[in-house]
Design a protein around this motif. Sequence first.
Motif, PDB file in Angstrom:
ATOM      1  N   VAL A 126     -91.803   4.269 -27.536  1.00 57.50           N
ATOM      2  CA  VAL A 126     -92.575   4.839 -28.646  1.00 57.50           C
ATOM      3  C   VAL A 126     -91.571   5.159 -29.739  1.00 57.50           C
ATOM      4  O   VAL A 126     -90.571   5.842 -29.493  1.00 57.50           O
ATOM      5  CB  VAL A 126     -93.319   6.124 -28.216  1.00 57.50           C
ATOM      6  CG1 VAL A 126     -94.099   6.698 -29.398  1.00 57.50           C
ATOM      7  CG2 VAL A 126     -94.243   5.845 -27.042  1.00 57.50           C
ATOM      8  N   SER A 127     -91.810   4.623 -30.931  1.00 57.61           N
ATOM      9  CA  SER A 127     -90.912   4.871 -32.069  1.00 57.61           C
ATOM     10  C   SER A 127     -91.709   5.464 -33.207  1.00 57.61           C
ATOM     11  O   SER A 127     -92.782   4.950 -33.541  1.00 57.61           O
ATOM     12  CB  SER A 127     -90.300   3.559 -32.583  1.00 57.61           C
ATOM     13  OG  SER A 127     -89.543   2.917 -31.589  1.00 57.61           O
ATOM     14  N   ILE A 128     -91.177   6.535 -33.779  1.00 58.11           N
ATOM     15  CA  ILE A 128     -91.725   6.963 -35.066  1.00 58.11           C
ATOM     16  C   ILE A 128     -90.581   6.937 -36.072  1.00 58.11           C
ATOM     17  O   ILE A 128     -89.507   7.492 -35.834  1.00 58.11           O
ATOM     18  CB  ILE A 128     -92.466   8.317 -35.032  1.00 58.11           C
ATOM     19  CG1 ILE A 128     -92.982   8.642 -36.434  1.00 58.11           C
ATOM     20  CG2 ILE A 128     -91.624   9.443 -34.464  1.00 58.11           C
ATOM     21  CD1 ILE A 128     -94.078   9.676 -36.473  1.00 58.11           C
ATOM     22  N   ILE A 129     -90.812   6.192 -37.138  1.00 60.80           N
ATOM     23  CA  ILE A 129     -89.798   6.038 -38.185  1.00 60.80           C
ATOM     24  C   ILE A 129     -90.473   6.398 -39.508  1.00 60.80           C
ATOM     25  O   ILE A 129     -91.593   5.951 -39.771  1.00 60.80           O
ATOM     26  CB  ILE A 129     -89.221   4.599 -38.208  1.00 60.80           C
ATOM     27  CG1 ILE A 129     -88.753   4.199 -36.793  1.00 60.80           C
ATOM     28  CG2 ILE A 129     -88.083   4.485 -39.217  1.00 60.80           C
ATOM     29  CD1 ILE A 129     -88.044   2.859 -36.690  1.00 60.80           C
ATOM     30  N   LYS A 130     -89.817   7.256 -40.301  1.00 61.38           N
ATOM     31  CA  LYS A 130     -90.469   7.760 -41.512  1.00 61.38           C
ATOM     32  C   LYS A 130     -89.526   7.798 -42.695  1.00 61.38           C
ATOM     33  O   LYS A 130     -88.304   7.864 -42.536  1.00 61.38           O
ATOM     34  CB  LYS A 130     -91.074   9.151 -41.274  1.00 61.38           C
ATOM     35  CG  LYS A 130     -90.198  10.192 -40.624  1.00 61.38           C
ATOM     36  CD  LYS A 130     -89.180  10.888 -41.462  1.00 61.38           C
ATOM     37  CE  LYS A 130     -89.648  11.345 -42.806  1.00 61.38           C
ATOM     38  NZ  LYS A 130     -88.435  11.943 -43.524  1.00 61.38           N
ATOM     39  N   ALA A 131     -90.129   7.732 -43.874  1.00 57.42           N
ATOM     40  CA  ALA A 131     -89.337   7.858 -45.097  1.00 57.42           C
ATOM     41  C   ALA A 131     -90.245   8.292 -46.238  1.00 57.42           C
ATOM     42  O   ALA A 131     -91.451   8.029 -46.223  1.00 57.42           O
ATOM     43  CB  ALA A 131     -88.679   6.523 -45.440  1.00 57.42           C
ATOM     44  N   ASP A 132     -89.647   8.964 -47.197  1.00 58.91           N
ATOM     45  CA  ASP A 132     -90.330   9.274 -48.450  1.00 58.91           C
ATOM     46  C   ASP A 132     -89.982   8.136 -49.393  1.00 58.91           C
ATOM     47  O   ASP A 132     -88.831   8.007 -49.817  1.00 58.91           O
ATOM     48  CB  ASP A 132     -89.823  10.629 -48.979  1.00 58.91           C
ATOM     49  CG  ASP A 132     -90.454  10.990 -50.317  1.00 58.91           C
ATOM     50  OD1 ASP A 132     -91.076  10.119 -50.948  1.00 58.91           O
ATOM     51  OD2 ASP A 132     -90.290  12.152 -50.736  1.00 58.91           O
ATOM     52  N   VAL A 133     -90.950   7.278 -49.671  1.00 56.93           N
ATOM     53  CA  VAL A 133     -90.668   6.141 -50.562  1.00 56.93           C
ATOM     54  C   VAL A 133     -91.461   6.234 -51.859  1.00 56.93           C
ATOM     55  O   VAL A 133     -91.599   5.259 -52.586  1.00 56.93           O
ATOM     56  CB  VAL A 133     -90.942   4.781 -49.862  1.00 56.93           C
ATOM     57  CG1 VAL A 133     -89.928   4.549 -48.745  1.00 56.93           C
ATOM     58  CG2 VAL A 133     -92.358   4.697 -49.333  1.00 56.93           C
ATOM     59  N   GLY A 134     -91.974   7.427 -52.124  1.00 50.94           N
ATOM     60  CA  GLY A 134     -92.714   7.631 -53.370  1.00 50.94           C
ATOM     61  C   GLY A 134     -94.002   8.364 -53.087  1.00 50.94           C
ATOM     62  O   GLY A 134     -94.632   8.127 -52.058  1.00 50.94           O
ATOM     63  N   SER A 135     -94.355   9.264 -53.999  1.00 58.28           N
ATOM     64  CA  SER A 135     -95.585  10.010 -53.728  1.00 58.28           C
ATOM     65  C   SER A 135     -96.324  10.331 -55.009  1.00 58.28           C
ATOM     66  O   SER A 135     -95.841  10.087 -56.117  1.00 58.28           O
ATOM     67  CB  SER A 135     -95.272  11.265 -52.919  1.00 58.28           C
ATOM     68  OG  SER A 135     -94.548  12.171 -53.698  1.00 58.28           O
ATOM     69  N   LEU A 136     -97.533  10.851 -54.814  1.00 61.17           N
ATOM     70  CA  LEU A 136     -98.472  11.045 -55.918  1.00 61.17           C
ATOM     71  C   LEU A 136     -98.385  12.459 -56.467  1.00 61.17           C
ATOM     72  O   LEU A 136     -98.385  13.423 -55.686  1.00 61.17           O
ATOM     73  CB  LEU A 136     -99.891  10.771 -55.402  1.00 61.17           C
ATOM     74  CG  LEU A 136    -101.017  10.846 -56.437  1.00 61.17           C
ATOM     75  CD1 LEU A 136    -100.857   9.773 -57.511  1.00 61.17           C
ATOM     76  CD2 LEU A 136    -102.367  10.731 -55.760  1.00 61.17           C
ATOM     77  N   ALA A 137     -98.324  12.540 -57.790  1.00 58.57           N
ATOM     78  CA  ALA A 137     -98.294  13.825 -58.486  1.00 58.57           C
ATOM     79  C   ALA A 137     -97.120  14.660 -58.001  1.00 58.57           C
ATOM     80  O   ALA A 137     -97.297  15.744 -57.444  1.00 58.57           O
ATOM     81  CB  ALA A 137     -99.618  14.555 -58.306  1.00 58.57           C
ATOM     82  N   GLY A 138     -95.921  14.122 -58.174  1.00 63.99           N
ATOM     83  CA  GLY A 138     -94.717  14.811 -57.694  1.00 63.99           C
ATOM     84  C   GLY A 138     -94.523  14.528 -56.220  1.00 63.99           C
ATOM     85  O   GLY A 138     -94.790  13.421 -55.757  1.00 63.99           O
ATOM     86  N   HIS A 139     -94.061  15.537 -55.503  1.00 64.50           N
ATOM     87  CA  HIS A 139     -93.742  15.347 -54.081  1.00 64.50           C
ATOM     88  C   HIS A 139     -94.898  15.792 -53.186  1.00 64.50           C
ATOM     89  O   HIS A 139     -94.690  16.444 -52.175  1.00 64.50           O
ATOM     90  CB  HIS A 139     -92.495  16.141 -53.725  1.00 64.50           C
ATOM     91  CG  HIS A 139     -91.251  15.676 -54.433  1.00 64.50           C
ATOM     92  ND1 HIS A 139     -90.493  14.623 -53.973  1.00 64.50           N
ATOM     93  CD2 HIS A 139     -90.655  16.107 -55.576  1.00 64.50           C
ATOM     94  CE1 HIS A 139     -89.456  14.439 -54.791  1.00 64.50           C
ATOM     95  NE2 HIS A 139     -89.530  15.322 -55.772  1.00 64.50           N
ATOM     96  N   THR A 140     -96.133  15.458 -53.594  1.00 59.40           N
ATOM     97  CA  THR A 140     -97.294  16.065 -52.936  1.00 59.40           C
ATOM     98  C   THR A 140     -97.787  15.289 -51.722  1.00 59.40           C
ATOM     99  O   THR A 140     -97.893  15.841 -50.624  1.00 59.40           O
ATOM    100  CB  THR A 140     -98.449  16.208 -53.960  1.00 59.40           C
ATOM    101  OG1 THR A 140     -97.911  16.779 -55.151  1.00 59.40           O
ATOM    102  CG2 THR A 140     -99.559  17.082 -53.419  1.00 59.40           C
TER     103      THR A 140
END
Length: 372
Positions: free
Chosen positions: A6-20
């Motif tokens: 089981v792998s969970i891989i995550k990243a912030d690659v862009g979001s809506l209305a700032g960092h929301t």
Amino acid sequence: MVKTTVSIIKADVGSLAGHTVVPQPLIDVANRKLAEAKETGLINSFYVFNAGDDLELLMTHFKGESNEEIHRLAWDTFVAAAEKAKKLKLYGAGQDLLSDAFSGNVRGMGPGVAEMEFEERRSDPMIVFAADKTEPAAFNYLLYKIFADPFNTAGLVIDPRMADGFEFEVLDAIGHKSVTLKTPEESYSLLALIGTTERYMISKIRRAEDGEIAAVSSTTKLSLIAGKYVGKDDPVCLVRGQSGFPAMGEITAPFLHTYLVAGWMRGSHWGPFMPVGLKDSRCTVFDGPPRIVALGIQVADGKLASDDQGRPLIVDIFADPGFDLARREALELAAALRRMGEFEPARLGPGAMEYTTLPQVLKKLEPRFKKV
Ligand code: F6R
Ligand code: MG
Ligand code: MG
């Protein structure tokens, strides 16, 4: 017997209305990419979701941990989602992709990873935790409660399969080394370390009796990779439950209450950890409060147990009113902390602030200081 990963891989690659929040078009890109990978047989099943502004790829496969093909799939998926984010001019597009090219493993390249490979039991329930506006050490308190506190986990007292306790692997993020401590014998020493959340984080937990993997969490420290502030290292964690592991309800019981974690607003403030359902997984008030979602899953024959259409069966655990008390406490604490503005202890101490944008502000004042 073939082992399941089981792998969970995550990243912030862009979001809506700032960092929301991660908007639907990015979730759609990730779903398309992972559906293709399932088609080719690289992965067996997947579920895409968001924790605030972090895009979360939950996958099951037979390739083992740190597998290059799996990590490349996650990287390519993030790149594709980041491209979509750039087209939409979303905020922080591509933020967590710290390198231009993939080099075999996403570890050290920005994304956060938690993976575990195991031989499936007759039935394998798990909880996937994902949080936004905080850091991996935010799980120290949670994991200690689950695996070492008999006032939280009755099974430590009642279930003979847990009587030998658990082994905690603790990472020293500044010293770049790790140590393994066993509870209950070494629980005081363990607390001596993991209470210092700025430096130590639990990376792995095994059942002492047989070494069976029980929990893993991501340990990315973006600032230590990039050498500057690039957002917080919003963490993920996988915990196995039942039959000789803590019951699912013992894994969630710490969230009867809130507790404080580092990383709120500009990665610079303490904030109450607020458990929320997926529909509330967006960071609004003062870019928070730091939020955590929990998905209950069953791993079956290398896959997430799914319905007849192949859609994974997920319990959105914190959507339950059972966590209303923690949410209310979190908001009350949030209000009290925010009344303090930029005064410690609402703001993080100077050690942690070194990895934010505050030093740039302080530098300007340096020439104006006179010797006393
Ligand atoms: C991002 C985060 C946010 C930002 C804040 C300022 O993970 O925690 O609180 O730090 O919104 O963002 P910038 O500096 O991009 O305007
Ligand atoms: Mg962000
Ligand atoms: Mg985030």
